[in-house]
Design an enzyme around this catalytic site. Structure first.
Site, short mmCIF file in Angstrom:
data_model
loop_
_atom_site.label_atom_id
_atom_site.label_comp_id
_atom_site.label_asym_id
_atom_site.label_seq_id
_atom_site.Cartn_x
_atom_site.Cartn_y
_atom_site.Cartn_z
N ASP A 167 36.02 6.36 -20.62
CA ASP A 167 35.11 7.33 -21.25
C ASP A 167 35.87 8.56 -21.69
O ASP A 167 36.27 9.39 -20.87
CB ASP A 167 34.01 7.71 -20.24
CG ASP A 167 32.96 6.63 -20.11
OD1 ASP A 167 32.46 6.17 -21.14
OD2 ASP A 167 32.64 6.25 -18.97
N ASP A 210 25.14 0.99 -21.40
CA ASP A 210 26.00 1.92 -20.67
C ASP A 210 25.18 3.12 -20.21
O ASP A 210 24.61 3.83 -21.03
CB ASP A 210 27.13 2.37 -21.62
CG ASP A 210 28.15 3.27 -20.95
OD1 ASP A 210 28.18 3.34 -19.71
OD2 ASP A 210 28.94 3.90 -21.70
#
Ligand code: DX5
Ligand code: ZN
Length: 234
Positions: free
Chosen positions: A36, A192
């Protein structure tokens, strides 16, 4: 039912022992390492970048996905691929006119109603020409507005939280978007944000086949069981 792939987001890994954490992903049967990348502009948080991708590339054969939560993602596509990313995930919200209320610095979440197909197509083509897979990400408030580029994509990632932080609550309102996309899209559909034992079954039922998660996997005493359970949903 398709096979389920599990992506472990290292956002919740112990960075003092990152090598061991990657090994833990491998031993547990994870399919992909999800990185991320946050810039403090596209999302209200700053995380990690190229140096981490570079550090983990030599120690694992697992595919590395870079989830680029950054403004002007095109600026960094080449660099992340050169650092070793196999999948580049870019946000639709970087390719269209932003809605009122999220156009200025510090206004989140970023949302659009449509994207500039030509511009998106160009970056998708660039990602693929460098040998990586291209994924387009949709924030919870952004509709399924990929029309013209769906056919170019290897995958679509549906955010089930507003991006920026791990450990948030899953937003079931995004499930209908998965159902809608699954009617026409044959590639990977990933989810997600807030994915855990309670929410994953709903996402799979809606049509998701890639389950990205950070706190569920890294917070578990039995990561192998987490992966086994998620895969059993397929
Ligand atoms: C959120 C990130 C997610 C996050 C998931 O901005 O894109 O990948 O790390 O964390 P959990 O699984 O804890 O919601
Ligand atoms: Zn992510």
């Amino acid at each position: 039912m398709p096979d389920i792939k599990v992506a472990a987001s290292i956002l919740c890994a112990d960075f003092t022992r990152l090598g061991d954490e990657i090994k833990k992903c491998e031993d547990a049967g994870v399919d992909m390492i999800h990185v991320d990348v946050m810039d403090g502009h596209f999302v209200p948080n700053i995380s990690i970048g190229q140096v981490i991708v570079e550090a983990i590339r030599p120690i694992t054969k697992l595919p590395i996905e870079t989830h680029l939560m950054i403004e002007n993602p095109w600026t960094y596509i080449d660099e992340f691929i050169d650092c070793g990313a196999d999948v580049i995930s870019i946000h639709a919200e970087c390719y269209g006119q932003r809605r009122e209320g999220c156009q200025n610095y510090g206004e989140f979440p970023k949302e659009v109603d449509s994207i500039n197909i030509q511009q998106a197509h160009q970056d998708i083509k660039r990602i693929k020409s460098k040998g990586a897979a291209a994924v387009m990400v949709l924030n919870p408030g952004t509709p399924a507005c990929l029309g013209g580029v769906e056919g170019d994509l290897d995958g679509i990632l549906i955010m089930s939280v507003n991006p920026g932080f791990a450990k948030q609550k899953f937003m079931p309102s995004v499930l209908s978007k998965i159902v809608e996309l699954r009617q026409s899209f044959k590639g990977d559909i990933a989810i997600d944000g807030g994915v855990n034992e309670h929410t994953a079954p709903e996402a799979v039922k809606a049509g998701a086949n890639v389950l990205a998660n950070a706190s569920y996997f890294f917070g578990s005493e039995k990561p192998r069981d987490v992966v086994k359970y998620l895969k059993s949903l397929g």
